[in-house]
Design a protein around this motif. Structure first.
Motif, mmCIF file in Angstrom:
data_model
loop_
_atom_site.group_PDB
_atom_site.id
_atom_site.type_symbol
_atom_site.label_atom_id
_atom_site.label_comp_id
_atom_site.label_asym_id
_atom_site.label_seq_id
_atom_site.Cartn_x
_atom_site.Cartn_y
_atom_site.Cartn_z
ATOM 1 N N PRO A 12 0.642 -0.972 0.255
ATOM 2 C CA PRO A 12 0.096 -0.042 -0.091
ATOM 3 C C PRO A 12 0.836 1.380 0.138
ATOM 4 O O PRO A 12 2.096 1.109 0.453
ATOM 5 N N SER A 13 0.402 2.294 -0.536
ATOM 6 C CA SER A 13 1.190 3.629 -0.672
ATOM 7 C C SER A 13 1.277 4.456 0.558
ATOM 8 O O SER A 13 2.303 5.099 0.484
ATOM 9 N N SER A 14 0.721 3.922 1.897
ATOM 10 C CA SER A 14 1.053 4.817 2.892
ATOM 11 C C SER A 14 0.419 3.997 4.118
ATOM 12 O O SER A 14 -0.115 2.963 3.835
ATOM 13 N N GLY A 15 0.719 4.527 5.360
ATOM 14 C CA GLY A 15 0.273 3.920 6.413
ATOM 15 C C GLY A 15 1.504 3.330 7.310
ATOM 16 O O GLY A 15 2.631 3.679 6.977
ATOM 17 N N ARG A 16 1.086 2.500 8.298
ATOM 18 C CA ARG A 16 2.206 1.900 8.987
ATOM 19 C C ARG A 16 2.499 0.518 8.528
ATOM 20 O O ARG A 16 1.479 -0.412 8.225
ATOM 21 N N TYR A 17 3.675 0.245 8.236
ATOM 22 C CA TYR A 17 4.304 -0.855 7.662
ATOM 23 C C TYR A 17 4.978 -1.596 8.823
ATOM 24 O O TYR A 17 5.450 -1.259 9.856
ATOM 25 N N CYS A 18 5.323 -3.109 8.481
ATOM 26 C CA CYS A 18 5.950 -3.916 9.378
ATOM 27 C C CYS A 18 6.887 -4.799 8.873
ATOM 28 O O CYS A 18 6.885 -5.267 8.006
ATOM 29 N N VAL A 19 8.179 -4.550 9.641
ATOM 30 C CA VAL A 19 9.314 -5.509 9.445
ATOM 31 C C VAL A 19 9.075 -6.772 10.664
ATOM 32 O O VAL A 19 9.123 -6.180 11.434
ATOM 33 N N PHE A 20 9.442 -7.923 10.014
ATOM 34 C CA PHE A 20 9.410 -8.991 11.081
ATOM 35 C C PHE A 20 10.708 -9.572 10.834
ATOM 36 O O PHE A 20 11.383 -9.832 9.760
ATOM 37 N N GLU A 21 11.475 -9.691 12.181
ATOM 38 C CA GLU A 21 12.616 -10.393 12.326
ATOM 39 C C GLU A 21 12.750 -11.554 12.978
ATOM 40 O O GLU A 21 11.898 -11.749 13.959
ATOM 41 N N THR A 22 13.462 -12.890 12.544
ATOM 42 C CA THR A 22 13.198 -14.057 13.337
ATOM 43 C C THR A 22 14.091 -14.250 14.447
ATOM 44 O O THR A 22 13.308 -15.081 15.048
ATOM 45 N N LEU A 23 14.862 -13.900 14.774
ATOM 46 C CA LEU A 23 15.781 -14.077 15.829
ATOM 47 C C LEU A 23 14.700 -13.881 17.256
ATOM 48 O O LEU A 23 14.830 -14.659 18.248
ATOM 49 N N LYS A 24 14.617 -12.571 17.317
ATOM 50 C CA LYS A 24 13.880 -12.287 18.781
ATOM 51 C C LYS A 24 12.373 -12.082 18.181
ATOM 52 O O LYS A 24 11.741 -11.742 19.328
ATOM 53 N N LYS A 25 12.191 -12.570 17.113
ATOM 54 C CA LYS A 25 10.632 -12.545 16.794
ATOM 55 C C LYS A 25 9.745 -11.160 17.011
ATOM 56 O O LYS A 25 8.920 -11.010 17.649
ATOM 57 N N ARG A 26 10.579 -10.297 16.584
ATOM 58 C CA ARG A 26 10.214 -8.858 16.758
ATOM 59 C C ARG A 26 9.442 -8.365 15.442
ATOM 60 O O ARG A 26 9.714 -8.591 14.193
ATOM 61 N N HIS A 27 8.229 -7.623 15.803
ATOM 62 C CA HIS A 27 7.718 -6.646 14.657
ATOM 63 C C HIS A 27 7.951 -5.276 14.902
ATOM 64 O O HIS A 27 7.658 -4.896 16.147
ATOM 65 N N ILE A 28 8.461 -4.879 14.102
ATOM 66 C CA ILE A 28 9.120 -3.310 13.944
ATOM 67 C C ILE A 28 8.181 -2.559 12.901
ATOM 68 O O ILE A 28 8.441 -2.897 11.661
ATOM 69 N N PHE A 29 7.553 -1.714 13.550
ATOM 70 C CA PHE A 29 6.534 -0.891 12.678
ATOM 71 C C PHE A 29 7.308 0.500 12.244
ATOM 72 O O PHE A 29 8.042 0.889 12.935
ATOM 73 N N VAL A 30 7.176 0.790 11.081
ATOM 74 C CA VAL A 30 7.811 2.148 10.333
ATOM 75 C C VAL A 30 6.795 2.637 9.615
ATOM 76 O O VAL A 30 5.631 2.100 9.259
ATOM 77 N N SER A 31 7.070 3.888 9.275
ATOM 78 C CA SER A 31 5.902 4.704 8.499
ATOM 79 C C SER A 31 6.610 5.068 6.836
ATOM 80 O O SER A 31 5.642 5.818 6.509
ATOM 81 N N SER A 32 7.338 4.354 6.313
ATOM 82 C CA SER A 32 7.884 4.576 4.872
ATOM 83 C C SER A 32 8.532 3.128 4.605
ATOM 84 O O SER A 32 9.068 2.291 5.068
ATOM 85 N N LEU A 33 8.340 3.289 3.172
ATOM 86 C CA LEU A 33 8.792 2.098 2.352
ATOM 87 C C LEU A 33 10.419 2.328 2.496
ATOM 88 O O LEU A 33 11.140 1.148 2.716
ATOM 89 N N ASP A 34 11.037 3.251 2.483
ATOM 90 C CA ASP A 34 12.574 3.567 2.768
ATOM 91 C C ASP A 34 12.840 3.074 4.124
ATOM 92 O O ASP A 34 13.971 2.257 4.140
ATOM 93 N N GLU A 35 12.027 3.123 5.179
ATOM 94 C CA GLU A 35 12.420 2.547 6.537
ATOM 95 C C GLU A 35 12.176 1.097 6.635
ATOM 96 O O GLU A 35 13.035 0.491 7.200
#
Length: 179
Positions: A12-35
């Motif tokens: 989607p073109s905007s909103g809150r996005y999420c990156v998920f990493e597997t070691l600590k099973k973290r959800h990291i929310f960001v506000s741009s595609l660059d992030e």
């Protein structure tokens, strides 16, 4: 195509996005595609974590995970084709998977719509058909369910839990698959 160009096409073109990493099973929310790109690359290289991006977005500022109930918009349909896992749920090789996918595209007429975006996932392919605009999850869900049924009807072996899942994460392009 760069990871940023890919994400701009399928998310989607905007909103809150999420990156998920597997070691600590973290959800990291960001506000741009660059992030998304920067966060996933940093975690993948520095921490050695497999990194994934959420296929939807949210407008829920208090969301801590990428739960389907928080998903608001998507911008693509997707499938996940596995290779070398369970004989009934995957293809023996990437060549076999690619051949089956090409046949599916021809049989269904989808090839006439143009080539979808294909990302290698380490053990298969993640394939995206981007839309030209953001779509609500409520509008997308029945289309995704029917697309999943089309794949099954035509004998394309896909991860059946993936295609209509608004909480789905997919492997971040340009990152290392640590297995």
């Amino acid at each position: 195509m760069t990871p940023l160009e890919f994400l701009a096409a399928v998310l989607p073109s905007s909103g809150r996005y999420c990156v998920f990493e597997t070691l600590k099973k973290r959800h990291i929310f960001v506000s741009s595609l660059d992030e998304i790109v920067a966060t996933a690359a940093k975690l993948n290289a520095a921490v050695g974590a497999n990194t994934y991006f959420w296929t939807a977005n949210t407008d829920n500022e208090s969301a801590k995970t990428r739960a389907a109930e928080h998903a608001r918009f998507v911008r693509s349909l997707w499938i996940d084709i596995d290779v070398g896992k369970d004989e009934e749920k995957s293809y023996p090789s990437k060549q076999d998977a690619a051949k089956a996918f090409d046949a599916f595209m021809s049989r269904t007429g989808l090839a006439e719509l143009g080539q979808p975006y294909v990302a290698t996932s380490g053990n298969g392919f993640q394939i995206f058909w981007p839309f030209d605009h953001d779509v609500t999850v409520a509008s997308w869900k029945p289309v995704a369910e029917n697309f999943k049924l089309l794949c099954a009807q035509e004998g394309l072996v896909i991860d059946m839990t993936c295609t209509a899942d608004a909480a789905r994460v997919m492997r971040m392009p340009g990152t290392i698959n640590y297995g």
